[in-house]
Scaffold this motif. Structure first.
Motif, short mmCIF file in Angstrom:
data_model
loop_
_atom_site.label_atom_id
_atom_site.label_comp_id
_atom_site.label_asym_id
_atom_site.label_seq_id
_atom_site.Cartn_x
_atom_site.Cartn_y
_atom_site.Cartn_z
N ASP A 37 37.27 33.34 -28.96
CA ASP A 37 36.85 32.42 -27.91
C ASP A 37 38.03 31.70 -27.24
OD1 ASP A 37 34.81 31.39 -26.31
OD2 ASP A 37 34.63 29.58 -27.54
N LEU A 38 39.14 32.41 -27.06
CA LEU A 38 40.29 31.84 -26.36
C LEU A 38 40.09 31.96 -24.85
CD1 LEU A 38 43.29 33.18 -28.49
CD2 LEU A 38 42.16 30.95 -28.64
N GLN A 39 40.66 31.04 -24.12
CA GLN A 39 40.61 31.08 -22.66
C GLN A 39 41.66 32.08 -22.16
OE1 GLN A 39 38.33 29.33 -20.83
NE2 GLN A 39 37.50 28.82 -22.85
N LEU A 40 41.50 32.52 -20.91
CA LEU A 40 42.45 33.47 -20.33
C LEU A 40 43.88 32.93 -20.37
CD1 LEU A 40 40.48 34.70 -17.17
CD2 LEU A 40 40.62 35.76 -19.43
N THR A 41 44.03 31.65 -20.08
CA THR A 41 45.36 31.04 -20.08
C THR A 41 45.97 31.07 -21.48
OG1 THR A 41 44.61 29.58 -18.31
CG2 THR A 41 46.64 28.96 -19.45
N GLU A 42 45.17 30.78 -22.50
CA GLU A 42 45.67 30.80 -23.87
C GLU A 42 46.10 32.21 -24.29
OE1 GLU A 42 43.14 27.46 -26.23
OE2 GLU A 42 41.96 29.07 -25.32
N ILE A 43 45.31 33.19 -23.90
CA ILE A 43 45.65 34.57 -24.22
C ILE A 43 46.95 34.96 -23.52
CG2 ILE A 43 44.92 36.99 -24.05
CD1 ILE A 43 42.00 35.89 -24.16
N ALA A 44 47.06 34.58 -22.25
CA ALA A 44 48.28 34.88 -21.48
C ALA A 44 49.50 34.27 -22.14
CB ALA A 44 48.13 34.36 -20.05
N GLU A 45 49.38 33.05 -22.60
CA GLU A 45 50.51 32.40 -23.28
C GLU A 45 50.85 33.10 -24.59
OE1 GLU A 45 49.41 28.30 -23.74
OE2 GLU A 45 49.54 27.90 -21.59
N ASN A 46 49.82 33.44 -25.37
CA ASN A 46 50.04 34.11 -26.66
C ASN A 46 50.69 35.47 -26.51
OD1 ASN A 46 48.88 31.97 -28.02
ND2 ASN A 46 46.91 32.97 -28.31
N LEU A 47 50.33 36.19 -25.45
CA LEU A 47 50.83 37.55 -25.26
C LEU A 47 51.98 37.62 -24.26
CD1 LEU A 47 47.40 39.44 -25.24
CD2 LEU A 47 48.97 39.11 -27.15
N ASP A 48 52.36 36.48 -23.72
CA ASP A 48 53.46 36.41 -22.76
C ASP A 48 53.24 37.32 -21.56
OD1 ASP A 48 55.83 35.27 -21.86
OD2 ASP A 48 57.06 36.88 -22.72
N VAL A 49 52.03 37.20 -20.99
CA VAL A 49 51.67 37.93 -19.77
C VAL A 49 51.02 36.93 -18.82
CG1 VAL A 49 51.34 40.14 -20.94
CG2 VAL A 49 49.40 38.60 -20.68
N THR A 50 50.72 37.38 -17.62
CA THR A 50 50.07 36.49 -16.65
C THR A 50 48.58 36.40 -16.95
OG1 THR A 50 49.56 38.25 -15.07
CG2 THR A 50 51.73 37.15 -14.87
N ARG A 51 47.99 35.33 -16.44
CA ARG A 51 46.55 35.15 -16.57
C ARG A 51 45.82 36.31 -15.87
NH1 ARG A 51 42.28 33.15 -14.01
NH2 ARG A 51 40.82 31.79 -15.08
N GLN A 52 46.36 36.73 -14.74
CA GLN A 52 45.76 37.84 -13.99
C GLN A 52 45.79 39.13 -14.81
OE1 GLN A 52 44.24 37.56 -10.91
NE2 GLN A 52 43.53 39.65 -11.34
N ALA A 53 46.86 39.35 -15.55
CA ALA A 53 46.96 40.55 -16.39
C ALA A 53 45.88 40.53 -17.48
CB ALA A 53 48.35 40.65 -17.02
N VAL A 54 45.64 39.36 -18.04
CA VAL A 54 44.59 39.22 -19.06
C VAL A 54 43.24 39.52 -18.43
CG1 VAL A 54 43.42 37.62 -20.62
CG2 VAL A 54 45.91 37.54 -20.39
#
Length: 110
Positions: A37-54
């Motif tokens: 239940d992570l937000q797109l922004t949190e996933i982007a930060e964790n994976l070092d990618v953009t929110r759009q990529a997520v």
């Protein structure tokens, strides 16, 4: 709200059935978004990618899971089996323990 919850539950089931058909990267995105239940922004930060990529990865992966379901119908068949087992239990009412044990084993197959 209900549609979001239904969508999340559906994706969780589809993931359970078809996760082995996904790449490790796709699995990780789905796990983080739908299971953790992570937000797109949190996933982007964790994976070092953009929110759009997520977003794009989740969208493609969701479409892929739906494609697998359309072709293989594992989730649809599961729901039908659950419904049939419930109907059978209702029709049988009180059953001997050996039959009840068989019914429980059938439920656990899924």
């Amino acid at each position: 709200m209900t549609n979001d919850l239904e969508r999340t539950m559906r994706m969780n089931y589809l993931y359970d059935f078809y996760h082995s058909l996904l790449t490790e990267k796709q699995q990780r995105y789905v796990e983080m978004y739908y299971l953790e239940d992570l937000q797109l922004t949190e996933i982007a930060e964790n994976l070092d990618v953009t929110r759009q990529a997520v977003y794009d990865n989740l969208k493609r992966t969701s479409e892929l899971l739906e494609h697998y379901e359309k072709n293989l119908s594992m989730y649809k068949n599961y729901l039908h089996r659950v419904q049939l087992l419930e109907t059978l239990k209702e029709k049988l009412g009180e059953v001997p323990s050996d039959i009840e044990k068989i019914l429980l084993e059938l439920e656990e197959l899924d």
